[in-house]
Design an enzyme around this catalytic site. Structure first.
Site, PDB file in Angstrom:
ATOM      1  N   HIS A 188      26.124  39.119  37.202  1.00  0.00           N
ATOM      2  CA  HIS A 188      25.949  39.770  38.510  1.00  0.00           C
ATOM      3  C   HIS A 188      25.659  38.743  39.594  1.00  0.00           C
ATOM      4  CE1 HIS A 188      24.807  43.865  36.628  1.00  0.00           C
ATOM      5  NE2 HIS A 188      26.082  43.820  36.960  1.00  0.00           N
ATOM      6  N   CYS A 500      47.319  42.198  38.288  1.00  0.00           N
ATOM      7  CA  CYS A 500      46.083  42.314  39.061  1.00  0.00           C
ATOM      8  C   CYS A 500      44.900  41.623  38.399  1.00  0.00           C
ATOM      9  CB  CYS A 500      45.759  43.778  39.338  1.00  0.00           C
ATOM     10  SG  CYS A 500      45.537  44.736  37.833  1.00  0.00           S
TER      11      CYS A 500
HETATM   12  C1  PEP Z   1      41.880  43.247  34.098  1.00  0.00           C
HETATM   13  O1  PEP Z   1      41.403  43.628  33.027  1.00  0.00           O
HETATM   14  O2  PEP Z   1      42.630  42.265  34.195  1.00  0.00           O
HETATM   15  C2  PEP Z   1      41.558  43.962  35.346  1.00  0.00           C
HETATM   16  C3  PEP Z   1      42.158  43.662  36.479  1.00  0.00           C
HETATM   17  O3  PEP Z   1      40.603  44.939  35.322  1.00  0.00           O
HETATM   18  P1  PEP Z   1      39.023  44.642  35.266  1.00  0.00           P
HETATM   19  O4  PEP Z   1      38.821  43.183  35.542  1.00  0.00           O
HETATM   20  O5  PEP Z   1      38.407  45.511  36.281  1.00  0.00           O
HETATM   21  O6  PEP Z   1      38.705  45.028  33.860  1.00  0.00           O
END
Ligand code: PEP
Ligand code: MG
Length: 539
Positions: A188, A500
């Protein structure tokens, strides 16, 4: 000059006098034999009230300065102050054992912490820092200590560890950087440091010396190097680097409004990954071509109960309106062991069960899932909105989601509530989804690859572990093969393919991703123009 290496968490050059954070554990009073329990209990209640007020004020200030996600981390810390087990032990320490207030809090705190440490639950263990933070604050309030001085000169804060609520307290004009001897990149505290955008280094090998305070230190948050009393040549080198970076930022702002296109004519869309409405401003400022990942679960966290349909709709509508026709991809709530909402009891019951996360939690709470689907359809009346689902492994899941989504829209239409069309996409973040991408592609409008979890699940490595860091390799051939397979399946089916996960922001792989056929990358807003500049240089 002395040079120390660490891990760069937030990029940037900073220089200032060291302010060393000290933990004064020795100040616990000894049992004196003539304790008045009623008086000591009053002291505890007063310190508890002061702590609650400070945390509430800090959460409010953090919310204004750093956004709701940061504030929710501080809010969540308050749970220990009302924890029945902790309060029962405190009560016993004062009324039965007749300890002073400080001894009672210190011993009850230690007992509570060793209980947490003994639990085989990674979520609880990740919260140990938060619990220590609140206990230390209670102790500080009992001793009536002020925590953060009013700095008059530029300082670099140095600490063995910085708690989440501490780092936000240091957020001020005069604090130019942070150096932490421990710390994990996904804690965090690291998340908050990135939001504050203040140069920061973790796991710095700075010595434990009492005379560090007041000495001058320069830090380079990109390389993770700390220079204690930098010599003339190093100071010149750092100042040059700082000026070059400022000039680059300035010239990159000219790229606003230009397409992200290679010299060979291959176009890529650069979207922003955000987790609260405050970050939307930064996405717009950095010319995001859409929102590629809105982590909606943060709207559910740090509160006593889940948000209403109207609350969700307001946030989604604002994003749709402000992005003015550009695509906004809302990822439906993605709870897991590291992202939880305490009021969702099934998360507590299943906290040791591997894989109770993502879409599985939504299926387990159809009443909540339906609210979010409805809010998304309503917001779609105001812009281009898409929905995306986490942790997909099977075709039946997508079919069930589509049925539920159609049902949510039907309800709204019957109630004569305005809706808009919504594209449906899924995250490819499990090896199963990558392997059956050809089958899944027939069901959806787009894929977005979540490389953070795809790497974690493919290589069997917990992504928040320092101990396993060397095994967490998104460049592992198994992961790269999957990235290629997924892109090929998407292309064959004629659907969009995006990414992403954190890898989307890694300059080393941008060209390769373009060659694989990726159409969209979703990045932290601050990295969009830099990536556009790089793509426009590719032949
Ligand atoms: C991922 O797993 O790559 C993602 C974009 O989601 P999070 O980081 O929120 O798990
Ligand atoms: Mg994920």
């Amino acid at each position: 000059m002395q040079v120390f290496q660490g891990i760069g968490i937030v990029r940037g050059i900073a220089t200032g006098k060291i302010y060393e954070v000290k933990r004064d554990k020795a100040a616990v009073e000894e049992y004196s034999g003539d304790v008045n329990p009623s008086h000591e209990w009053q002291r505890i209640l007063q310190a508890k009230a002061d702590t609650e007020t400070q945390l509430a004020q800090l959460a409010e200030r953090t919310g204004c300065e750093l956004g709701e996600t940061a504030a929710s981390i501080i809010c969540a810390q308050q749970f220990i102050l009302v924890d029945e087990d902790f309060l029962a032990v405190l009560n016993e320490k004062v009324w039965q054992e007749k300890n002073t207030a400080t001894v009672a809090v210190s011993q009850a705190g230690e007992q509570f912490l060793s209980h947490l440490k003994s639990l085989d639950d990674s979520y609880v263990r990740a919260r140990i820092g938060d619990v220590e933070d609140v206990i230390n604050r209670l102790m500080d309030n009992l001793r009536v200590n002020t925590l953060v001085p009013n700095f008059t000169a530029h300082v670099i804060v140095v600490a063995d560890d910085l708690r989440p609520s501490e780092i936000t307290q240091y957020f001020s004009e005069k604090v130019k950087g942070f150096v932490v001897r421990n710390g994990t990149p996904n804690s965090h505290t690291a998340i908050l440091a990135r939001m504050m955008d203040v140069p920061c280094i973790f796991k710095a090998e700075l010595p434990q010396e009492t005379h560090l305070s007041g000495r001058e230190i320069s830090i380079d948050g990109e390389t993770g190097v700390c220079y204690l009393e930098a010599d003339y040549d190093t100071s010149v080198m750092l100042a040059t680097k700082e000026r070059t970076e400022a000039r680059r930022r300035e010239s990159r702002s000219m790229l606003r409004g230009l397409p992200t296109i290679t010299k060979g004519g291959k176009e890529l869309k650069l979207l922003a990954s955000i987790s609260n409405i405050t970050e939307l401003e930064s996405a717009i400022k950095n010319d995001a071509e859409g929102i590629g990942l809105f982590r909606s679960e943060f709207l559910y966290m740090g509160r006593k109960d889940y948000p209403t349909e109207d609350e969700l709709y307001e946030v989604f509508r604002k994003m749709a309106e402000q992005m003015a026709g550009k695509k906004v991809i809302i990822r439906t709530m993605d709870f897991s062991t590291d992202k939880r909402a305490d009021y969702l009891l099934s998360l507590k019951e299943n906290n040791v069960v591997f894989g109770f996360r993502g879409i599985r939690v939504s299926f387990d709470h159809p009443e909540l899932f339906e609210i979010e689907l409805r809010a998304i359809y309503r917001a779609a009346a105001y812009g281009r909105v898409a929905m995306m689902f986490p942790l997909i492994t099977s075709v039946w899941e997508v079919q069930r989601i589509k049925e539920m989504a159609a049902n949510a829209r039907r309800q709204l239409t019957e109630a004569k509530i305005a809706t808009g069309d919504v594209e449906i996409g899924i995250m490819i973040e499990t090896p199963a989804a990558a392997i059956i991408a050809d089958m899944l592609a027939k069901e959806v409008d787009f894929f977005s690859v979540g490389t953070n979890d795809l790497t974690r699940f493919t290589l069997a490595v917990e992504r928040t572990s320092n101990q396993l860091r060397q095994y967490y390799d998104p460049y592992h051939p198994a992961v790269l093969r999957m990235l290629r397979m997924v892109a090929e399946s998407a292309k064959r089916a004629g659907i969009d393919i995006g990414m992403c996960g954190e890898l989307a922001a890694d300059p080393e792989i941008t060209h390769e991703l373009i060659k694989m056929g990726y159409d969209e990358l979703s990045l932290p807003p601050a990295l969009i123009l830099e990536t556009r500049e790089r793509v426009r240089d590719i032949r």
